[in-house]
Design a protein around this motif. Structure first.
Motif, PDB file in Angstrom:
ATOM      1  N   ASN A  64      39.300   3.473   1.149  1.00 45.13           N
ATOM      2  CA  ASN A  64      39.345   4.092  -0.169  1.00 45.13           C
ATOM      3  C   ASN A  64      38.668   5.458  -0.133  1.00 45.13           C
ATOM      4  N   LYS A  65      39.214   6.358   0.666  1.00 44.10           N
ATOM      5  CA  LYS A  65      38.608   7.678   0.826  1.00 44.10           C
ATOM      6  C   LYS A  65      38.763   8.517  -0.437  1.00 44.10           C
ATOM      7  N   PRO A  66      37.764   9.345  -0.716  1.00 44.24           N
ATOM      8  CA  PRO A  66      37.900  10.281  -1.836  1.00 44.24           C
ATOM      9  C   PRO A  66      39.075  11.235  -1.598  1.00 44.24           C
ATOM     10  N   LEU A  67      39.639  11.743  -2.666  1.00 44.83           N
ATOM     11  CA  LEU A  67      40.798  12.633  -2.599  1.00 44.83           C
ATOM     12  C   LEU A  67      40.530  13.847  -1.711  1.00 44.83           C
ATOM     13  N   LEU A  68      39.345  14.436  -1.826  1.00 42.23           N
ATOM     14  CA  LEU A  68      39.013  15.610  -1.029  1.00 42.23           C
ATOM     15  C   LEU A  68      39.083  15.297   0.469  1.00 42.23           C
ATOM     16  N   ASP A  69      38.571  14.140   0.866  1.00 43.60           N
ATOM     17  CA  ASP A  69      38.620  13.759   2.284  1.00 43.60           C
ATOM     18  C   ASP A  69      40.046  13.532   2.763  1.00 43.60           C
ATOM     19  N   ARG A  70      40.862  12.921   1.932  1.00 44.58           N
ATOM     20  CA  ARG A  70      42.275  12.719   2.308  1.00 44.58           C
ATOM     21  C   ARG A  70      43.001  14.055   2.429  1.00 44.58           C
ATOM     22  N   LEU A  71      42.704  14.982   1.519  1.00 43.03           N
ATOM     23  CA  LEU A  71      43.323  16.304   1.556  1.00 43.03           C
ATOM     24  C   LEU A  71      42.896  17.085   2.797  1.00 43.03           C
ATOM     25  N   LEU A  72      41.589  17.048   3.113  1.00 40.43           N
ATOM     26  CA  LEU A  72      41.095  17.759   4.293  1.00 40.43           C
ATOM     27  C   LEU A  72      41.694  17.195   5.579  1.00 40.43           C
ATOM     28  N   ASN A  73      41.875  15.887   5.642  1.00 35.63           N
ATOM     29  CA  ASN A  73      42.526  15.283   6.810  1.00 35.63           C
ATOM     30  C   ASN A  73      43.984  15.706   6.914  1.00 35.63           C
ATOM     31  N   GLN A 101      28.522  15.885   7.359  1.00 40.39           N
ATOM     32  CA  GLN A 101      28.405  14.430   7.285  1.00 40.39           C
ATOM     33  C   GLN A 101      27.596  13.966   6.074  1.00 40.39           C
ATOM     34  N   GLY A 102      26.603  14.739   5.669  1.00 38.00           N
ATOM     35  CA  GLY A 102      25.829  14.389   4.477  1.00 38.00           C
ATOM     36  C   GLY A 102      26.676  14.421   3.211  1.00 38.00           C
ATOM     37  N   ARG A 103      27.548  15.397   3.110  1.00 40.53           N
ATOM     38  CA  ARG A 103      28.435  15.491   1.949  1.00 40.53           C
ATOM     39  C   ARG A 103      29.480  14.379   1.968  1.00 40.53           C
ATOM     40  N   VAL A 104      30.024  14.098   3.147  1.00 45.11           N
ATOM     41  CA  VAL A 104      31.016  13.029   3.276  1.00 45.11           C
ATOM     42  C   VAL A 104      30.386  11.693   2.887  1.00 45.11           C
ATOM     43  N   TYR A 105      29.169  11.422   3.384  1.00 44.57           N
ATOM     44  CA  TYR A 105      28.478  10.178   3.072  1.00 44.57           C
ATOM     45  C   TYR A 105      28.214  10.055   1.574  1.00 44.57           C
ATOM     46  N   TRP A 106      27.764  11.133   0.945  1.00 45.12           N
ATOM     47  CA  TRP A 106      27.496  11.111  -0.494  1.00 45.12           C
ATOM     48  C   TRP A 106      28.768  10.836  -1.290  1.00 45.12           C
ATOM     49  N   ARG A 107      29.891  11.454  -0.888  1.00 43.82           N
ATOM     50  CA  ARG A 107      31.148  11.200  -1.600  1.00 43.82           C
ATOM     51  C   ARG A 107      31.543   9.734  -1.506  1.00 43.82           C
ATOM     52  N   PRO A 113      30.871   1.084  -6.097  1.00 46.38           N
ATOM     53  CA  PRO A 113      30.012   0.575  -7.173  1.00 46.38           C
ATOM     54  C   PRO A 113      28.784  -0.194  -6.671  1.00 46.38           C
ATOM     55  N   ALA A 114      28.947  -1.008  -5.632  1.00 48.78           N
ATOM     56  CA  ALA A 114      27.810  -1.784  -5.102  1.00 48.78           C
ATOM     57  C   ALA A 114      26.769  -0.855  -4.485  1.00 48.78           C
ATOM     58  N   ALA A 115      27.219   0.151  -3.770  1.00 42.21           N
ATOM     59  CA  ALA A 115      26.294   1.102  -3.146  1.00 42.21           C
ATOM     60  C   ALA A 115      25.565   1.920  -4.202  1.00 42.21           C
ATOM     61  N   ARG A 116      26.284   2.349  -5.226  1.00 37.43           N
ATOM     62  CA  ARG A 116      25.663   3.113  -6.314  1.00 37.43           C
ATOM     63  C   ARG A 116      24.617   2.265  -7.044  1.00 37.43           C
ATOM     64  N   ALA A 117      24.939   0.993  -7.285  1.00 43.14           N
ATOM     65  CA  ALA A 117      23.992   0.099  -7.961  1.00 43.14           C
ATOM     66  C   ALA A 117      22.748  -0.120  -7.103  1.00 43.14           C
ATOM     67  N   ALA A 118      22.944  -0.279  -5.801  1.00 44.00           N
ATOM     68  CA  ALA A 118      21.799  -0.443  -4.896  1.00 44.00           C
ATOM     69  C   ALA A 118      20.944   0.814  -4.868  1.00 44.00           C
ATOM     70  N   ALA A 132      22.075  10.947   5.766  1.00 45.45           N
ATOM     71  CA  ALA A 132      21.630  10.202   4.588  1.00 45.45           C
ATOM     72  C   ALA A 132      20.581  10.944   3.764  1.00 45.45           C
ATOM     73  N   VAL A 133      20.057  12.041   4.271  1.00 44.46           N
ATOM     74  CA  VAL A 133      19.004  12.773   3.572  1.00 44.46           C
ATOM     75  C   VAL A 133      19.487  13.304   2.226  1.00 44.46           C
ATOM     76  N   LYS A 134      20.678  13.854   2.170  1.00 47.27           N
ATOM     77  CA  LYS A 134      21.208  14.403   0.915  1.00 47.27           C
ATOM     78  C   LYS A 134      21.260  13.322  -0.167  1.00 47.27           C
ATOM     79  N   SER A 135      21.752  12.146   0.176  1.00 48.16           N
ATOM     80  CA  SER A 135      21.873  11.057  -0.795  1.00 48.16           C
ATOM     81  C   SER A 135      20.507  10.578  -1.274  1.00 48.16           C
ATOM     82  N   SER A 136      19.555  10.450  -0.368  1.00 44.65           N
ATOM     83  CA  SER A 136      18.223  10.002  -0.777  1.00 44.65           C
ATOM     84  C   SER A 136      17.530  11.080  -1.619  1.00 44.65           C
TER      85      SER A 136
END
Length: 174
Positions: A64-73, A101-107, A113-118, A132-136
């Motif tokens: 379930n990749k974000p649209l931006l990632d599918r477009l870039l691929n 990679q930090g931006r890709v991971y955040w997207r 939903p489970a990751a966002r809730a955690a 993972a630094v950007k997300s934290s």
């Protein structure tokens, strides 16, 4: 009970936890000091091993990749990213772009939903790698957690160091 979330934004490898091996991991120290009082979760693209105290392992699906990632691929940006990664100024350019990679991971993290809730329900977030630094940092800045730490040795969870667990009598095994 403290809720601790470990974020691993890159692909875990067999040398996890090998950096700065002379120093203790923040996560290892936290687990040792609060034995039995930690609710530990991991959010990654695939955590390939079991750890005793691990309550939840959330795997971010690449299906379930974000649209931006599918477009870039689709337009071949990955090939350009790989080519730029072969020299220093190219790596700098890559770090500023959407394939960092930090931006890709955040997207991916914010779409799950489970990751966002955690992420929102954690007291302490430990970024185990640079991706993972950007997300934290975002989680801490938004007030979702009380503390965010960077600990490269945390990716060795269950491999470089064992997590403390309790036996049937409630005693920590030695």
């Amino acid at each position: 009970m403290k809720k601790v979330l470990v974020l691993i934004g890159g692909v875990p490898n067999s040398s996890a936890g090998a950096t700065l091996s002379g120093e203790n991991s923040y996560l290892k120290t936290l687990l040792a000091e609060n034995s039995g009082e930690i609710d530990l979760s991991v959010v990654s693209f695939g955590f390939p091993r079991d750890a005793e105290a691990l309550n939840q392992s959330i795997v971010l699906e690449s299906v379930n990749k974000p649209l931006l990632d599918r477009l870039l691929n689709a337009v071949g940006a990955r090939a350009l990213y790989a080519r730029l990664a072969t020299f220093p100024i190219g790596r700098l350019i890559n770090s500023l772009g959407p394939l960092d990679q930090g931006r890709v991971y955040w997207r991916h993290l914010r779409r799950d939903p489970a990751a966002r809730a955690a992420l929102k329900g954690s007291d302490i977030i430990v970024a185990a790698d640079l991706a993972a630094v950007k997300s934290s940092w975002i989680a801490h800045k938004r007030g979702w957690c009380s503390r965010a730490e960077y600990d490269t040795r945390a990716s060795g969870l269950g491999l470089a160091f064992a997590t403390p667990s309790t036996n049937d009598q409630g005693n920590t095994p030695r």
